[in-house]
Design a protein around this motif. Structure first.
Motif, PDB file in Angstrom:
ATOM      1  N   ALA A   1       0.815  -1.216   0.000  1.00  9.78           N
ATOM      2  CA  ALA A   1       0.000   0.000   0.000  1.00  9.78           C
ATOM      3  C   ALA A   1       0.851   1.269   0.000  1.00  9.78           C
ATOM      4  O   ALA A   1       0.428   2.299  -0.535  1.00  9.78           O
ATOM      5  N   ILE A   2       2.032   1.224   0.602  1.00 10.83           N
ATOM      6  CA  ILE A   2       2.895   2.415   0.625  1.00 10.83           C
ATOM      7  C   ILE A   2       3.276   2.833  -0.790  1.00 10.83           C
ATOM      8  O   ILE A   2       3.344   4.020  -1.113  1.00 10.83           O
ATOM      9  N   LEU A   3       3.535   1.846  -1.655  1.00 11.23           N
ATOM     10  CA  LEU A   3       3.825   2.163  -3.054  1.00 11.23           C
ATOM     11  C   LEU A   3       2.609   2.819  -3.699  1.00 11.23           C
ATOM     12  O   LEU A   3       2.752   3.752  -4.496  1.00 11.23           O
ATOM     13  N   GLY A   4       1.408   2.372  -3.341  1.00 10.58           N
ATOM     14  CA  GLY A   4       0.188   2.990  -3.845  1.00 10.58           C
ATOM     15  C   GLY A   4       0.046   4.423  -3.378  1.00 10.58           C
ATOM     16  O   GLY A   4      -0.409   5.298  -4.136  1.00 10.58           O
ATOM     17  N   VAL A   5       0.435   4.695  -2.149  1.00  8.10           N
ATOM     18  CA  VAL A   5       0.404   6.070  -1.624  1.00  8.10           C
ATOM     19  C   VAL A   5       1.333   6.969  -2.438  1.00  8.10           C
ATOM     20  O   VAL A   5       0.972   8.080  -2.838  1.00  8.10           O
ATOM     21  N   ALA A   6       2.553   6.471  -2.697  1.00  5.61           N
ATOM     22  CA  ALA A   6       3.524   7.255  -3.464  1.00  5.61           C
ATOM     23  C   ALA A   6       3.014   7.549  -4.876  1.00  5.61           C
ATOM     24  O   ALA A   6       3.124   8.679  -5.369  1.00  5.61           O
ATOM     25  N   LEU A   7       2.440   6.552  -5.533  1.00  2.93           N
ATOM     26  CA  LEU A   7       1.918   6.749  -6.882  1.00  2.93           C
ATOM     27  C   LEU A   7       0.742   7.728  -6.885  1.00  2.93           C
ATOM     28  O   LEU A   7       0.630   8.572  -7.780  1.00  2.93           O
ATOM     29  N   SER A   8      -0.113   7.645  -5.879  1.00  2.00           N
ATOM     30  CA  SER A   8      -1.258   8.555  -5.789  1.00  2.00           C
ATOM     31  C   SER A   8      -0.793  10.001  -5.641  1.00  2.00           C
ATOM     32  O   SER A   8      -1.319  10.906  -6.298  1.00  2.00           O
ATOM     33  N   LEU A   9       0.199  10.226  -4.787  1.00  2.00           N
ATOM     34  CA  LEU A   9       0.703  11.579  -4.581  1.00  2.00           C
ATOM     35  C   LEU A   9       1.440  12.091  -5.819  1.00  2.00           C
ATOM     36  O   LEU A   9       1.368  13.267  -6.155  1.00  2.00           O
ATOM     37  N   THR A  10       2.131  11.189  -6.500  1.00  2.00           N
ATOM     38  CA  THR A  10       2.856  11.587  -7.716  1.00  2.00           C
ATOM     39  C   THR A  10       1.904  12.079  -8.781  1.00  2.00           C
ATOM     40  O   THR A  10       2.167  13.104  -9.454  1.00  2.00           O
ATOM     41  N   PHE A  11       0.798  11.391  -8.966  1.00  2.00           N
ATOM     42  CA  PHE A  11      -0.173  11.753 -10.003  1.00  2.00           C
ATOM     43  C   PHE A  11      -1.299  12.647  -9.484  1.00  2.00           C
ATOM     44  O   PHE A  11      -2.288  12.877 -10.180  1.00  2.00           O
ATOM     45  N   GLU A  12      -1.109  13.163  -8.262  1.00  2.00           N
ATOM     46  CA  GLU A  12      -2.054  14.110  -7.658  1.00  2.00           C
ATOM     47  C   GLU A  12      -3.491  13.591  -7.699  1.00  2.00           C
ATOM     48  O   GLU A  12      -4.412  14.271  -8.151  1.00  2.00           O
TER      49      GLU A  12
END
Length: 264
Positions: free
Chosen positions: A43-54
């Motif tokens: 899930a942490i990787l999902g958090v990073a991707l979500s923040l990257t793509f706003e």
């Protein structure tokens, strides 16, 4: 009523408990504890991707958690023991997620909130996501309850009954991904597996039927959320870990009562 942050936190904790309870029973029955841990770590990787793509955290975490669960399902039985495969994927996903977060520039992120939860910061929108996800998980499991139980008991029995065990495994995988996505704000990545396993394990000795175990585990999870939040408020302790501590205490207490009754 929803303007009170403790009310929102309590409703969020109860919502996660209701989502995790029936799913946690299948995790215990199928001995999939490490499977849930691997999905949560991703899930942490999902958090990073979500923040990257706003974008919103929920769809990013859901997509990555689902991808991790599907990867484990597809790779199982191809030359590696399940615990080895899950160990590699769980820790690798967490490490890649933490590294990805470190590359985010110009974005303030409270990493501890995602690792251990930040239930006191739950908003009305978060409540809608949590309860919507919980309702989806409960509906899916109720719909496939008999088929899931049969495939959990024995693959050959499932085939003889016209049930595809792989399809039921995919349904559990989807439910697990949804639960991880809605629970990350409440208890965080490192404690999601605990909320899946501990209430179900505590209910196991009290229940006579699978249905009773699911219901009892839901009440144990909800009671852990309410009592853990009250304890965190009174003693100024972290809310997410406090909820898990109460669940662990209930597990120990119920097992001690069960052992005493067996000795008599």
């Amino acid at each position: 009523m929803f303007d009170d942050f403790m009310t929102r936190a309590t409703l969020a904790g109860v919502g996660v408990a209701f989502a995790a309870a029936p799913l946690g029973c299948f995790v215990v029955w199928r001995r999939m504890a490490y499977f849930g841990d691997a999905t949560a770590h991703a899930a942490i990787l999902g958090v990073a991707l979500s923040l990257t793509f706003e974008m919103s955290i929920f769809p990013g975490v859901l997509a990555v958690a689902l991808m991790m669960a599907l990867t484990v399902t597809l790779l199982a039985g191809r030359g590696y023991a399940m615990d080895t495969l899950l160990g590699v994927l769980a820790h690798s996903a967490l490490a890649f997620g933490l590294v990805a977060v470190s590359f985010l520039s110009g974005i303030r992120i409270d990493l501890m909130a995602y690792l251990f939860g930040d239930i006191l910061a739950v908003s009305r929108t978060d409540l809608l996501v949590i309860w919507g996800g919980a309702a989806m998980v409960v509906a899916l499991i109720m719909w496939r309850w008999a088929a899931l139980l049969t495939s959990t008991l024995n693959d050959e029995l499932a085939h003889a009954s016209g049930i595809n065990p792989k399809r039921e495994q995919l349904i559990l995988t989807l439910c697990l991904a949804i639960t991880v996505a809605v629970a990350i704000k409440v208890v965080g990545v490192l404690l999601i597996a605990a909320m899946l396993i501990i209430p179900a394990a505590a209910a196991r000795g009290l229940a006579r039927t699978p249905e009773a175990m699911a219901i009892i585990s839901a009440f144990i999870g909800a009671a852990s959320a309410v009592a853990g939040l009250q304890g965190a408020y009174l003693f100024d302790t972290p809310a997410g870990p406090s909820i898990v501590c109460v669940a662990a205490f209930l597990f120990a207490a119920l097992n001690a009562i069960g052992w005493q009754s067996q000795r008599r």
